[in-house]
Write a protein that holds these residues in place. Structure first.
Motif, PDB file in Angstrom:
ATOM      1  N   GLN A 138       0.828  -1.219   0.000  1.00 48.11           N
ATOM      2  CA  GLN A 138       0.000   0.000   0.000  1.00 48.11           C
ATOM      3  C   GLN A 138       0.858   1.264   0.000  1.00 48.11           C
ATOM      4  O   GLN A 138       0.513   2.263  -0.636  1.00 48.11           O
ATOM      5  N   LEU A 139       1.963   1.202   0.714  1.00 49.89           N
ATOM      6  CA  LEU A 139       2.825   2.388   0.803  1.00 49.89           C
ATOM      7  C   LEU A 139       3.621   2.630  -0.487  1.00 49.89           C
ATOM      8  O   LEU A 139       4.060   3.743  -0.736  1.00 49.89           O
ATOM      9  N   GLY A 140       3.812   1.590  -1.257  1.00 47.41           N
ATOM     10  CA  GLY A 140       4.682   1.700  -2.437  1.00 47.41           C
ATOM     11  C   GLY A 140       6.101   1.359  -2.050  1.00 47.41           C
ATOM     12  O   GLY A 140       6.661   0.375  -2.503  1.00 47.41           O
ATOM     13  N   THR A 141       6.665   2.143  -1.164  1.00 50.14           N
ATOM     14  CA  THR A 141       7.985   1.841  -0.609  1.00 50.14           C
ATOM     15  C   THR A 141       7.883   1.995   0.902  1.00 50.14           C
ATOM     16  O   THR A 141       7.260   2.955   1.385  1.00 50.14           O
ATOM     17  N   GLY A 142       8.470   1.068   1.629  1.00 51.46           N
ATOM     18  CA  GLY A 142       8.363   1.155   3.081  1.00 51.46           C
ATOM     19  C   GLY A 142       9.620   0.668   3.776  1.00 51.46           C
ATOM     20  O   GLY A 142      10.464   0.020   3.158  1.00 51.46           O
ATOM     21  N   VAL A 143       9.689   1.012   5.055  1.00 56.73           N
ATOM     22  CA  VAL A 143      10.817   0.557   5.878  1.00 56.73           C
ATOM     23  C   VAL A 143      10.266  -0.173   7.105  1.00 56.73           C
ATOM     24  O   VAL A 143       9.054  -0.178   7.340  1.00 56.73           O
ATOM     25  N   VAL A 147       6.185  -0.861   9.267  1.00 56.99           N
ATOM     26  CA  VAL A 147       5.552  -2.133   9.623  1.00 56.99           C
ATOM     27  C   VAL A 147       5.453  -2.261  11.142  1.00 56.99           C
ATOM     28  O   VAL A 147       4.423  -2.693  11.672  1.00 56.99           O
ATOM     29  N   ALA A 148       6.517  -1.872  11.824  1.00 58.37           N
ATOM     30  CA  ALA A 148       6.524  -1.952  13.295  1.00 58.37           C
ATOM     31  C   ALA A 148       5.369  -1.142  13.878  1.00 58.37           C
ATOM     32  O   ALA A 148       4.643  -1.620  14.754  1.00 58.37           O
ATOM     33  N   ASP A 149       5.189   0.055  13.363  1.00 61.93           N
ATOM     34  CA  ASP A 149       4.110   0.918  13.871  1.00 61.93           C
ATOM     35  C   ASP A 149       2.737   0.303  13.594  1.00 61.93           C
ATOM     36  O   ASP A 149       1.871   0.280  14.469  1.00 61.93           O
ATOM     37  N   ALA A 150       2.548  -0.171  12.375  1.00 63.41           N
ATOM     38  CA  ALA A 150       1.229  -0.650  11.964  1.00 63.41           C
ATOM     39  C   ALA A 150       0.823  -1.941  12.666  1.00 63.41           C
ATOM     40  O   ALA A 150      -0.339  -2.136  13.002  1.00 63.41           O
ATOM     41  N   GLU A 159      12.054  -5.746  11.209  1.00 67.43           N
ATOM     42  CA  GLU A 159      13.157  -5.853  10.247  1.00 67.43           C
ATOM     43  C   GLU A 159      13.392  -7.320   9.884  1.00 67.43           C
ATOM     44  O   GLU A 159      13.611  -7.661   8.712  1.00 67.43           O
ATOM     45  N   ARG A 160      13.318  -8.190  10.895  1.00 67.48           N
ATOM     46  CA  ARG A 160      13.498  -9.632  10.632  1.00 67.48           C
ATOM     47  C   ARG A 160      12.404 -10.148   9.694  1.00 67.48           C
ATOM     48  O   ARG A 160      12.661 -10.925   8.782  1.00 67.48           O
ATOM     49  N   MET A 161      11.184  -9.668   9.933  1.00 69.42           N
ATOM     50  CA  MET A 161      10.062 -10.124   9.107  1.00 69.42           C
ATOM     51  C   MET A 161      10.235  -9.677   7.646  1.00 69.42           C
ATOM     52  O   MET A 161      10.034 -10.447   6.713  1.00 69.42           O
ATOM     53  N   LEU A 162      10.652  -8.433   7.475  1.00 69.69           N
ATOM     54  CA  LEU A 162      10.846  -7.925   6.108  1.00 69.69           C
ATOM     55  C   LEU A 162      12.013  -8.632   5.432  1.00 69.69           C
ATOM     56  O   LEU A 162      11.975  -8.905   4.226  1.00 69.69           O
ATOM     57  N   ASP A 163      13.020  -8.939   6.218  1.00 68.97           N
ATOM     58  CA  ASP A 163      14.168  -9.671   5.653  1.00 68.97           C
ATOM     59  C   ASP A 163      13.727 -11.055   5.168  1.00 68.97           C
ATOM     60  O   ASP A 163      14.135 -11.508   4.092  1.00 68.97           O
ATOM     61  N   ASP A 175      18.564  -0.725  -0.730  1.00 70.90           N
ATOM     62  CA  ASP A 175      19.233  -0.142   0.449  1.00 70.90           C
ATOM     63  C   ASP A 175      18.475  -0.607   1.706  1.00 70.90           C
ATOM     64  O   ASP A 175      18.368  -1.771   1.927  1.00 70.90           O
ATOM     65  N   ASN A 176      17.868   0.306   2.435  1.00 76.09           N
ATOM     66  CA  ASN A 176      17.154  -0.107   3.647  1.00 76.09           C
ATOM     67  C   ASN A 176      15.639  -0.134   3.463  1.00 76.09           C
ATOM     68  O   ASN A 176      14.906  -0.392   4.401  1.00 76.09           O
ATOM     69  N   ALA A 177      15.157   0.155   2.254  1.00 70.65           N
ATOM     70  CA  ALA A 177      13.712   0.206   2.015  1.00 70.65           C
ATOM     71  C   ALA A 177      13.258  -1.019   1.206  1.00 70.65           C
ATOM     72  O   ALA A 177      14.074  -1.729   0.612  1.00 70.65           O
ATOM     73  N   TYR A 178      11.948  -1.233   1.237  1.00 66.43           N
ATOM     74  CA  TYR A 178      11.381  -2.399   0.559  1.00 66.43           C
ATOM     75  C   TYR A 178      10.234  -1.988  -0.362  1.00 66.43           C
ATOM     76  O   TYR A 178       9.490  -1.049  -0.064  1.00 66.43           O
ATOM     77  N   VAL A 179      10.092  -2.740  -1.460  1.00 65.62           N
ATOM     78  CA  VAL A 179       8.960  -2.574  -2.379  1.00 65.62           C
ATOM     79  C   VAL A 179       8.321  -3.950  -2.522  1.00 65.62           C
ATOM     80  O   VAL A 179       9.033  -4.953  -2.641  1.00 65.62           O
ATOM     81  N   ALA A 180       6.987  -3.986  -2.510  1.00 65.90           N
ATOM     82  CA  ALA A 180       6.321  -5.293  -2.674  1.00 65.90           C
ATOM     83  C   ALA A 180       6.406  -5.737  -4.125  1.00 65.90           C
ATOM     84  O   ALA A 180       6.142  -4.946  -5.032  1.00 65.90           O
TER      85      ALA A 180
END
Lengths: 195, 295
Positions: A138-143, A147-150, A159-163, A175-180
């Protein structure tokens, strides 16, 4: 660059010019080999659309050979073969039945893209991981902080989950951001994959 | 010595047991005459099983063909005699015809390699839509699922039987219960190694305390066991089981001396989930039955 592989063309090229149905295990194995050769030409980091639009029938044996075994090679938490991301397109309701069965069997997940442009995550994914993927989507790009906040996780857990989602090739990491994978931002972002 | 095997008037999965009761005690090299002269009707199961029976014999058997012209004509339309002529010594007048049989979705067809499965799938897709949707009032979604199930059961021959087999698909009226209801039936028969021997060939196979044909069928059909170590194997029959469950259908598989059945939720058929101590017949014989939808 987004690569496009028409599975029906792979079938005609590898097995028989006249076939339009993906049935039998030898057929599935031959088509997967053809797809792998195509991927070898693409490079070490790529986003590839696997298009089933022109495929009639997909049976369980072929779904296992083409979808599950392809993912198992490129999507591994420990040692993925290369950084290849897949979006599955043109999946009909009957294809879905076979694909969901093999994903469940191998505990895999993938991203499908539909005619309306919407992307969906199917297969075996934990509830929180799915939620994380949806937030990034939904965010397009996120860090990880997004996710932690939501979800209400610690930053380290997020961070572990996104990894993990990145290792499963359901998220692309820049880098440190993610795209679905499959999100609307991919076409513009994906050019960076080969940069 | 030659033994005459009497074929019942109505030849389908249950009555074929009468044939096997006569054949099973005989040595493989004993000459048999399969007498179908008085046959009045045969299901796809009956026809494919008759071919598998001939394949299972060391000595080429004789087949007395049906005397009734309409039966002989129908068996011709099903392409039964075309294949039977290669396996049996046919005796009697075979009525040949080029007319198409509208209830036949797939004539008796030989399956021995992967290409045969492709041909069957291509052929059935053209005919299945009308038969399933218009004649049996089934939802259009069934066509692809039906073809998937057909593909999977045919592949079992290619992957596991060790020799060729047969498939046929037909619609007809089921008269077991409720005074008749249309059904579509897929029948697949082979005289190969069967489920038990297939599982026994798995690397590291260990025989359990109770190990027989019934157990092998339960392991394969209900628990997805396969002779391959690859965890992706064994999904085909699981998919077929789901398919028959979703369409209130019935799946029955006979192998060796046992028959297992996945039964319909509805009351259009009554059968035992597992029947054991049947007369031995090699290979596997599969039948999928999907009933018409009634309001």
């Amino acid at each position: 660059m987004i690569n496009h592989i028409d599975v029906s063309s792979m079938l005609r090229k590898s097995v028989c010019e006249l076939y339009s149905n993906l049935v039998t295990r030898p057929t599935g194995a031959a088509v997967r080999c053809e797809i792998e050769q195509e991927l070898d030409r693409i490079g070490d980091r790529a986003l590839t659309i696997i298009d089933f639009s022109h495929v009639g029938l997909l049976d369980f044996s072929c779904a296992d050979e083409i979808v599950a075994k392809l993912l198992l090679q490129y999507v591994s938490i420990d040692a993925p073969r290369r950084e290849v991301y897949f979006v599955f397109r043109g999946i009909s309701e009957s294809h879905m039945e076979a694909i969901e069965a093999v994903l469940e069997r191998h505990k895999l997940a993938l991203v499908t893209q539909h005619a309306d442009g919407e992307s969906r995550l199917i297969g075996i994914v934990g509830l929180e991981e799915r939620r994380a993927w949806e937030i990034i989507s939904q965010l397009g790009t996120g860090v990880s902080a997004d996710v932690a906040d939501a979800i209400g996780l610690s930053s380290a857990d997020a961070e572990r989950m996104l990894d993990t989602l990145w290792r499963r090739r359901l998220l692309i990491r820049y880098d440190n951001a993610y795209v679905a994978v499959g999100s609307a931002t991919i076409p513009s972002q994906a050019t960076r994959l080969d940069a | 010595m030659t033994t005459i095997i009497n074929v019942p008037h109505s030849l389908e999965d249950k009555s074929f047991e009468q044939v096997l009761d006569q054949v099973a005690p005989l040595p493989l090299d004993e000459k048999i005459i399969v007498d179908t002269r008085h046959a009045r009707w045969a299901s796809p199961y009956g026809l494919t099983a008759l071919l598998a029976l001939a394949q299972s014999r060391a000595e080429r058997p004789i087949l007395y063909v049906p005397e009734a012209e309409n039966v002989s004509t129908y068996w011709s339309r099903m392409d039964f005699f075309k294949h039977a002529a290669e396996l049996y010594e046919l005796q009697g007048r075979v009525k040949s015809t080029k007319a198409a049989e509208t209830s036949v979705l797939l004539e008796v067809t030989s399956i021995s390699k992967s290409d045969d499965v492709h041909s069957v799938v291509d052929k059935i897709q053209q005919r299945a839509q009308d038969a399933l949707v218009k004649n049996l009032n089934l939802d259009a979604k069934i066509t692809m699922r039906f073809t998937m199930a057909l593909s999977e059961v045919c592949q079992n021959i290619v992957e596991h039987a060790g020799r060729g087999g047969w498939v046929a698909v037909q619609t007809y009226t089921w008269r077991v219960r409720l005074g008749g209801r249309k059904v579509v039936v897929i029948a697949v028969a082979d005289p190969g190694i069967g489920f038990r021997q297939s599982l026994e060939s798995a690397p590291g196979f260990q025989r359990k305390d109770r190990w027989d044909d019934g157990q092998a069928l339960e392991e394969t059909v209900m628990r997805g066991a396969s002779r391959f170590r690859d965890p992706g194997r064994g999904q085909g029959l699981a998919g077929v089981r789901r398919f028959v469950g979703n369409w209130d259908g019935k799946l029955s598989i006979r192998s060796g001396t046992a028959r297992i059945a996945v039964l319909p939720k509805g009351d259009w058929d009554e059968d035992e989930p597992l029947v054991e101590d049947l007369s031995y017949f090699p290979g596997a014989q599969v039948q999928i039955t999907i009933p018409e939808r009634v309001a």
